[in-house]
Write a protein that holds these residues in place. Sequence first.
Motif, PDB file in Angstrom:
ATOM      1  N   MET A  82       1.151  -8.463  -3.481  1.00 39.43           N
ATOM      2  CA  MET A  82       1.728  -7.342  -2.745  1.00 39.43           C
ATOM      3  C   MET A  82       2.602  -6.533  -3.694  1.00 39.43           C
ATOM      4  O   MET A  82       3.546  -7.075  -4.284  1.00 39.43           O
ATOM      5  CB  MET A  82       2.572  -7.842  -1.577  1.00 39.43           C
ATOM      6  N   GLY A  95      -4.443  -1.415  -2.275  1.00 34.03           N
ATOM      7  CA  GLY A  95      -3.117  -1.826  -1.842  1.00 34.03           C
ATOM      8  C   GLY A  95      -2.634  -3.132  -2.425  1.00 34.03           C
ATOM      9  O   GLY A  95      -1.606  -3.650  -1.978  1.00 34.03           O
ATOM     10  N   HIS A 116       6.475  -2.955   8.898  1.00 38.96           N
ATOM     11  CA  HIS A 116       5.775  -2.610   7.666  1.00 38.96           C
ATOM     12  C   HIS A 116       5.062  -3.815   7.064  1.00 38.96           C
ATOM     13  O   HIS A 116       4.031  -3.655   6.392  1.00 38.96           O
ATOM     14  CB  HIS A 116       6.738  -1.970   6.673  1.00 38.96           C
ATOM     15  N   TYR A 160       1.145  -3.734   6.404  1.00 34.54           N
ATOM     16  CA  TYR A 160       0.545  -4.042   5.105  1.00 34.54           C
ATOM     17  C   TYR A 160      -0.536  -5.109   5.237  1.00 34.54           C
ATOM     18  O   TYR A 160      -1.630  -4.977   4.672  1.00 34.54           O
ATOM     19  CB  TYR A 160       1.616  -4.509   4.109  1.00 34.54           C
ATOM     20  N   ARG A 196      -3.227  -2.781   4.399  1.00 36.20           N
ATOM     21  CA  ARG A 196      -2.901  -2.578   2.982  1.00 36.20           C
ATOM     22  C   ARG A 196      -2.361  -1.171   2.737  1.00 36.20           C
ATOM     23  O   ARG A 196      -2.545  -0.595   1.676  1.00 36.20           O
ATOM     24  CB  ARG A 196      -4.117  -2.825   2.074  1.00 36.20           C
ATOM     25  N   SER A 209       2.754  -1.243  -0.056  1.00 35.58           N
ATOM     26  CA  SER A 209       1.578  -1.169  -0.918  1.00 35.58           C
ATOM     27  C   SER A 209       1.845  -0.372  -2.192  1.00 35.58           C
ATOM     28  O   SER A 209       0.944  -0.194  -3.011  1.00 35.58           O
ATOM     29  CB  SER A 209       0.408  -0.520  -0.164  1.00 35.58           C
TER      30      SER A 209
END
Length: 547
Positions: A46, A192, A321, A325, A329, A334
């Motif tokens: 990430m 991402g 968030h 994600y 992504r 990201s």
Amino acid sequence: MTEYDFIVVGAGSAGCVLANRLSESGRFSVLLVEAGGSDLNFWIWMPIGYGKTFYKPSVNWMYHTEPDPALNGRVSYWPRGKVLGGSSSINAMVYIRGQARDFDEWKAMGNPGWGWGDVLPYFRKSETNDRGGDAFRGDSGPVHIATMDRDLHPLCHDFIAAGKELQFPHNADFNGAGQEGVGTYQNTARAGMRMSTARAYLRPARHRANLRVETHALAERVLCEGRQAVGLRYRQNGQIVEAHARREVILSAGAVNSPQLLQVSGIGPGALLAAKGVGVVHALDGVGRNLQDHLGLDYLYRSRVPTLNTQLYPWYGKLWHGLRYVLTRRGPLSLGVNQAGGFVRSRPGLEHPNMQLFFSPVSYTKAPPGKRPLMNPDPFPGFLLGVQPTRPTSRGHLEIRSPDPSEAPAIYPNYLATDIDLQEMLEGARLMRRFAEAPALARLIEAELLPGPHVQSEDDLIADVRNRAGTVFHPVSTCRMGPDARHDVVDARLRVHGMGGLRVVDASIFPTLTSGNTNAPAIMVGEKGADMILEDCGSGESCQGRS
């Protein structure tokens, strides 16, 4: 004792490239030795997770320098990757090659084959740019380079507008025809997720029968017979293992660990090795010398409008968030935090940009470097302006403390040792104030929190630099490439001066620090170094086998 054609030490930004390219034809067997473990870690993949991995000892060497007099005796924290992918697995992912003149200077310093025209093909070979390829950018390489415009924070456009108000041009691609101007950065990412060299180069090659990857394996010594490198001794799971190299041992352990391994192996400054109780195999004074690093400074502002702090500080913002994600992504998780920036000249009369700028629509003021993760932004809307002079003239060094390869070396950055470096830091500080005063940003700023409006005089600005300036995590040049064995460590073919069967291929060979982030040029060195090794082995002239 096991035997391989090549032994590569360090699965980092260059080492993963070597492991892939040297094993690609199937002709050669390759052993890749890495002190860290797997990169299959959520915080690594990430992009915003680098705030966690920067301070995670399981994937990070977490080095600290010696106290630096020019920084009021402060110790600098130097994160270095200890994981597959090396520092490309824990960095902030900004993809910058440097200026053409950086590499032309390398060539002019006595390194044929390292000018801009020589290295550009390797930059292009290594990348797939999501905007497509052209004369400067690649479109079919292993490393995917992502434009952040899709999820860019809107304040980035205000930063670019401020730059235009200061007569700095907009630059849509810092890695294109020219570097100068302000704009948005690209990241080493795809879909991402972080694009480390472990993901780009090593993962596609892991299935090859002629490539063996050993993790949690600490290199202890390059094995030598006279001045010929013949193998490597490493420690894994409490056991000592020795591997034999039929052709070459290649160090790709980075600007800290490559010179450290050379020194504990008896290759380095003779007086230092003798003082530390290491038998001298080959006295080579340049090992660990010529250390260069970017020193940067941030200015912190409280914003009148929402920033990423507003989204990511509340628990519900983190939850939202985080889910976004995981499912798409997309979103701020990201992206890297350095979303915009640029390369500009701080004063008239300069031929090239001498300052790199960073704009981060988020701020952290609670976590001392190296103490705990940067996972919680400030509880108020804030943003950061950052600056680093691109070509510092100060030189430091590092040296082993003992023959023990597990003991961290002593690092002496020697920041601000020259008048020009201090002067450029002052110019950088004033430049950030100019940006903050430009109408496009001034209307957004409620207050300057650091260093604060009371810091105005030259003496006050210098004091602030000494109190707050810090590394931008770009150490290079500790095994400098050059033709003079009295001062340099490797020649233009990356062979260690005075040794057979031994090369260094990583950022430690940079003759000088490039104008910007160092990950992209380190990958280029891996690509070019692999070609050199294969060429030399094909000709039989320089790839010294022992079969």
